[in-house]
Design an enzyme around this catalytic site. Structure first.
Site, PDB file in Angstrom:
ATOM      1  N   GLN A   1      -5.210  -1.107   2.363  1.00  0.00           N
ATOM      2  CA  GLN A   1      -5.993  -2.068   1.576  1.00  0.00           C
ATOM      3  C   GLN A   1      -5.666  -3.516   1.949  1.00  0.00           C
ATOM      4  O   GLN A   1      -6.561  -4.327   2.174  1.00  0.00           O
ATOM      5  CB  GLN A   1      -5.744  -1.852   0.079  1.00  0.00           C
ATOM      6  CG  GLN A   1      -6.269  -0.524  -0.455  1.00  0.00           C
ATOM      7  CD  GLN A   1      -6.214  -0.474  -1.965  1.00  0.00           C
ATOM      8  OE1 GLN A   1      -7.078  -1.020  -2.659  1.00  0.00           O
ATOM      9  NE2 GLN A   1      -5.201   0.184  -2.498  1.00  0.00           N
TER      10      GLN A   1
ATOM     11  N   TYR B   1       8.313   8.298  -3.822  1.00  0.00           N
ATOM     12  CA  TYR B   1       7.663   7.091  -3.296  1.00  0.00           C
ATOM     13  C   TYR B   1       8.526   5.860  -3.554  1.00  0.00           C
ATOM     14  O   TYR B   1       8.806   5.071  -2.647  1.00  0.00           O
ATOM     15  CB  TYR B   1       6.280   6.923  -3.935  1.00  0.00           C
ATOM     16  CG  TYR B   1       5.638   5.586  -3.650  1.00  0.00           C
ATOM     17  CD1 TYR B   1       5.246   5.235  -2.367  1.00  0.00           C
ATOM     18  CD2 TYR B   1       5.427   4.662  -4.679  1.00  0.00           C
ATOM     19  CE1 TYR B   1       4.669   3.997  -2.102  1.00  0.00           C
ATOM     20  CE2 TYR B   1       4.844   3.433  -4.427  1.00  0.00           C
ATOM     21  CZ  TYR B   1       4.461   3.108  -3.135  1.00  0.00           C
ATOM     22  OH  TYR B   1       3.894   1.877  -2.884  1.00  0.00           O
TER      23      TYR B   1
END
Length: 282
Positions: A10, A119
């Protein structure tokens, strides 16, 4: 020239094509091969490096932690080491997931970290590797990234609203939705600042304002899109996921504004334009 890793993400997509930017995607720099990333920096000898690449599949990381660790931990470490060796400033994008997400106060830069899942652990490892490299660097933690590119909460809500008029959305996770183009602007400013003033090295926070829960963010999306969808608040416990999410993703961004003159972006102001871009290209 500023070298950018992660052209397909992104933020990377928001940086690609800008003047003075060379963006590398997977074909040019395999993030699972840290030494290939280091070699790219040596080959191009840029004036600064921005690492916008990351393994961001939060739930999938629970079963692919080794892969996530290579991309989020080892690769930025290798990049930072060669950047330090060559005297090149290095800007690395990190995440609110390095925090345990407890309490209600905005996280300060020096608050205790404590990731809840794979993560967050791999992103924290990347931060530590960048610092250990000892070069001029900035680590920019951000949160709740959205754009008209890739997969994100905004695009998911718009897609669901095409077939549903009622949605249940988690309301007890609070954070700052952050438009990817604003992050791209920020890392460019930071990279240039580090070139001229290495003393600005450090860790910073950058997230959109105002802080909001996912459910209220969804309501704002539907209002801006003119879609008649009602949103029902639910607790995180009613929507279990493989990876636990932080309840508190608020971040104090004052040091970023003091050092670089970058204020928190108003996500409410950018939402209509982003929605228009998504709907026109879908």
């Amino acid at each position: 020239m500023i070298l950018v890793f992660g052209s397909s993400g992104q933020v990377g997509a928001s940086l690609a094509g800008r003047d003075g930017v060379l963006s590398l995607g997977r074909a040019e720099a395999d993030l699972t091969d840290p030494e290939a990333c280091a070699a790219a920096i040596r080959a191009h000898r840029p004036r600064a490096v921005i690492n916008a690449a990351a393994y961001t599949a939060v739930d999938k990381a629970e079963s692919e932690e080794n892969l996530a660790a290579a991309i989020n931990g080892a690769a930025p470490g290798a990049m930072a080491r060669v950047a330090a060796e060559l005297g090149i400033p290095f800007v690395h994008i990190s995440t609110d997931y390095v925090f345990p997400g407890s309490g209600t106060a905005p996280h300060q830069v020096n608050d205790r970290t404590g990731p809840l899942g794979a993560y967050g652990r791999t992103k924290l490892a990347g931060e530590e590797a960048v610092r250990a490299a000892g070069g001029v660097h900035a680590i920019l933690r951000t949160s709740w990234v959205y754009s008209d590119h890739g997969a994100n909460f905004l695009k998911t809500m718009l897609r669901l609203s095409e077939t549903r008029d009622h949605l249940t959305v988690v309301a007890d996770q609070i954070g700052g939705p952050t438009p990817a183009p604003a992050i791209a602007d920020a890392v460019m400013i930071i990279a240039e600042a580090l070139v001229t003033d290495p003393s600005l090295s450090g860790t910073y926070h950058f997230s959109g304002a105002p802080d909001v829960g996912w459910a209220d963010f969804a309501r704002a999306i539907f209002a801006a899109a003119g879609r008649p969808v009602t949103v029902e608040d639910i607790p995180s416990s009613a929507y279990p996921t493989p990876a636990q999410r932080p309840g508190n993703s608020r971040m104090d961004c004052s040091a970023t504004e003091t050092a670089f003159g970058i204020a928190r972006p108003d996500w409410q102001a950018t939402l209509p334009h982003m929605i228009k871009s998504i709907t026109e290209t879908s």
